[in-house]
Design a protein around this motif. Structure first.
Motif, PDB file in Angstrom:
ATOM      1  N   SER A  49       0.816  -1.203   0.000  1.00 30.74           N
ATOM      2  CA  SER A  49       0.000   0.000   0.000  1.00 30.74           C
ATOM      3  C   SER A  49       0.855   1.261   0.000  1.00 30.74           C
ATOM      4  O   SER A  49       0.405   2.314  -0.420  1.00 30.74           O
ATOM      5  CB  SER A  49      -0.939   0.009   1.205  1.00 30.74           C
ATOM      6  OG  SER A  49      -0.203   0.123   2.400  1.00 30.74           O
TER       7      SER A  49
ATOM      8  N   ASP B 255      -2.257  -3.635  -8.287  1.00 28.76           N
ATOM      9  CA  ASP B 255      -3.259  -2.734  -7.747  1.00 28.76           C
ATOM     10  C   ASP B 255      -3.569  -3.145  -6.307  1.00 28.76           C
ATOM     11  O   ASP B 255      -4.393  -4.028  -6.069  1.00 28.76           O
ATOM     12  CB  ASP B 255      -4.504  -2.780  -8.623  1.00 28.76           C
ATOM     13  CG  ASP B 255      -5.543  -1.746  -8.233  1.00 28.76           C
ATOM     14  OD1 ASP B 255      -5.506  -1.245  -7.088  1.00 28.76           O
ATOM     15  OD2 ASP B 255      -6.396  -1.445  -9.090  1.00 28.76           O
TER      16      ASP B 255
ATOM     17  N   ASP C  33      -5.112  -1.598  -3.787  1.00 26.81           N
ATOM     18  CA  ASP C  33      -6.458  -1.355  -3.298  1.00 26.81           C
ATOM     19  C   ASP C  33      -7.424  -2.403  -3.843  1.00 26.81           C
ATOM     20  O   ASP C  33      -8.237  -2.959  -3.115  1.00 26.81           O
ATOM     21  CB  ASP C  33      -6.924   0.052  -3.685  1.00 26.81           C
ATOM     22  CG  ASP C  33      -8.247   0.409  -3.038  1.00 26.81           C
ATOM     23  OD1 ASP C  33      -8.429   0.105  -1.840  1.00 26.81           O
ATOM     24  OD2 ASP C  33      -9.105   0.983  -3.727  1.00 26.81           O
ATOM     25  N   GLN C  34      -7.326  -2.694  -5.130  1.00 26.00           N
ATOM     26  CA  GLN C  34      -8.201  -3.699  -5.721  1.00 26.00           C
ATOM     27  C   GLN C  34      -7.896  -5.087  -5.164  1.00 26.00           C
ATOM     28  O   GLN C  34      -8.803  -5.887  -4.937  1.00 26.00           O
ATOM     29  CB  GLN C  34      -8.090  -3.702  -7.244  1.00 26.00           C
ATOM     30  CG  GLN C  34      -9.150  -4.525  -7.934  1.00 26.00           C
ATOM     31  CD  GLN C  34     -10.562  -4.039  -7.614  1.00 26.00           C
ATOM     32  OE1 GLN C  34     -10.847  -2.851  -7.713  1.00 26.00           O
ATOM     33  NE2 GLN C  34     -11.430  -4.944  -7.219  1.00 26.00           N
TER      34      GLN C  34
ATOM     35  N   ARG D 159      -6.905  -5.799  -2.162  1.00 28.38           N
ATOM     36  CA  ARG D 159      -7.536  -5.852  -0.836  1.00 28.38           C
ATOM     37  C   ARG D 159      -9.011  -6.217  -0.967  1.00 28.38           C
ATOM     38  O   ARG D 159      -9.502  -7.130  -0.311  1.00 28.38           O
ATOM     39  CB  ARG D 159      -7.379  -4.503  -0.132  1.00 28.38           C
ATOM     40  CG  ARG D 159      -8.090  -4.424   1.215  1.00 28.38           C
ATOM     41  CD  ARG D 159      -8.079  -3.009   1.784  1.00 28.38           C
ATOM     42  NE  ARG D 159      -8.687  -2.028   0.907  1.00 28.38           N
ATOM     43  CZ  ARG D 159     -10.010  -1.831   0.795  1.00 28.38           C
ATOM     44  NH1 ARG D 159     -10.846  -2.556   1.486  1.00 28.38           N
ATOM     45  NH2 ARG D 159     -10.482  -0.908  -0.018  1.00 28.38           N
ATOM     46  N   VAL D 160      -9.714  -5.525  -1.824  1.00 33.42           N
ATOM     47  CA  VAL D 160     -11.145  -5.766  -2.015  1.00 33.42           C
ATOM     48  C   VAL D 160     -11.389  -7.175  -2.545  1.00 33.42           C
ATOM     49  O   VAL D 160     -12.246  -7.913  -2.042  1.00 33.42           O
ATOM     50  CB  VAL D 160     -11.750  -4.709  -2.971  1.00 33.42           C
ATOM     51  CG1 VAL D 160     -13.175  -5.055  -3.355  1.00 33.42           C
ATOM     52  CG2 VAL D 160     -11.680  -3.325  -2.341  1.00 33.42           C
TER      53      VAL D 160
ATOM     54  N   ILE E  29      -3.768  -2.805   4.894  1.00 27.40           N
ATOM     55  CA  ILE E  29      -3.674  -2.202   3.560  1.00 27.40           C
ATOM     56  C   ILE E  29      -4.675  -1.065   3.445  1.00 27.40           C
ATOM     57  O   ILE E  29      -4.353   0.029   2.983  1.00 27.40           O
ATOM     58  CB  ILE E  29      -3.901  -3.249   2.449  1.00 27.40           C
ATOM     59  CG1 ILE E  29      -2.718  -4.213   2.385  1.00 27.40           C
ATOM     60  CG2 ILE E  29      -4.099  -2.572   1.090  1.00 27.40           C
ATOM     61  CD1 ILE E  29      -2.928  -5.378   1.443  1.00 27.40           C
ATOM     62  N   ALA E  30      -5.895  -1.303   3.911  1.00 32.10           N
ATOM     63  CA  ALA E  30      -6.935  -0.273   3.832  1.00 32.10           C
ATOM     64  C   ALA E  30      -6.546   0.954   4.647  1.00 32.10           C
ATOM     65  O   ALA E  30      -6.703   2.094   4.184  1.00 32.10           O
ATOM     66  CB  ALA E  30      -8.261  -0.839   4.325  1.00 32.10           C
TER      67      ALA E  30
ATOM     68  N   LEU F 234      -3.736   2.843   2.846  1.00 32.70           N
ATOM     69  CA  LEU F 234      -4.234   3.533   1.655  1.00 32.70           C
ATOM     70  C   LEU F 234      -5.033   4.767   2.051  1.00 32.70           C
ATOM     71  O   LEU F 234      -4.903   5.831   1.436  1.00 32.70           O
ATOM     72  CB  LEU F 234      -5.092   2.602   0.799  1.00 32.70           C
ATOM     73  CG  LEU F 234      -4.332   1.532   0.025  1.00 32.70           C
ATOM     74  CD1 LEU F 234      -5.320   0.553  -0.611  1.00 32.70           C
ATOM     75  CD2 LEU F 234      -3.451   2.149  -1.039  1.00 32.70           C
ATOM     76  N   ALA F 235      -5.858   4.644   3.096  1.00 36.67           N
ATOM     77  CA  ALA F 235      -6.644   5.790   3.563  1.00 36.67           C
ATOM     78  C   ALA F 235      -5.733   6.910   4.050  1.00 36.67           C
ATOM     79  O   ALA F 235      -5.940   8.083   3.738  1.00 36.67           O
ATOM     80  CB  ALA F 235      -7.599   5.356   4.665  1.00 36.67           C
TER      81      ALA F 235
ATOM     82  N   MET G 290      -4.251   8.690   1.134  1.00 35.54           N
ATOM     83  CA  MET G 290      -5.213   9.539   0.470  1.00 35.54           C
ATOM     84  C   MET G 290      -5.455  10.825   1.250  1.00 35.54           C
ATOM     85  O   MET G 290      -5.549  11.908   0.685  1.00 35.54           O
ATOM     86  CB  MET G 290      -6.541   8.788   0.265  1.00 35.54           C
ATOM     87  CG  MET G 290      -6.438   7.677  -0.763  1.00 35.54           C
ATOM     88  SD  MET G 290      -7.932   6.675  -0.858  1.00 35.54           S
ATOM     89  CE  MET G 290      -9.092   7.881  -1.495  1.00 35.54           C
TER      90      MET G 290
END
Length: 126
Positions: free
Chosen positions: A14, A67, A69-70, A72-73, A114-115, A118-119, A122
């Motif tokens: 991340s 990717d 972020d992707q 993680r999802v 990771i989330a 990433l947050a 951002m």
């Protein structure tokens, strides 16, 4: 130690946007076991088998595109599908072994980390 090292490297994903070799190899190993389980477990409904197969390819694609972020999802969706497979399969042991081998706690903590990273990036613009 592999699980902790992998978690640390996933957190780095991340921050750097690249996927370290250990993370890549562990996720690929996980995907391979899932593909094998799908091929060998005929008790799952066909539509659900197709759904898991699509999720496997989606995770693989996220790995290929680096990717984070992707990834993680997609890993979250795939893990939920693995737990569902464990519940509805006649071959519960196969799916349970995958869950135990890769450890839900490790993956859920990794995905959360990771989330969070990433947050933070951002919000701070970093």
């Amino acid at each position: 130690l592999d699980a902790l090292e992998m978690m640390g490297q996933l957190i780095d994903v991340s921050q750097t946007g690249s996927i370290p070799p250990l993370v890549n190899s562990k996720v690929e190993e996980f995907l391979g076991l899932l593909r094998d389980a799908l091929n060998e477990d005929g008790s799952l409904p066909e539509t659900f088998r197709e759904y898991i197969s699509t999720l496997i390819e989606t995770v693989s694609d996220a790995m290929g595109h680096r990717d984070a972020d992707q990834l993680r999802v997609d890993l979250q969706h795939l893990w939920f599908a693995v737990f569902a497979a464990e519940e509805i399969s006649d071959d519960v042991g196969r799916w349970s072994d995958i869950v135990k081998r890769f450890g839900w706690d490790t993956f859920s903590q990794t995905v959360s980390s990771i989330a969070a990273n990433l947050a933070t990036k951002m919000i701070t613009g970093g």
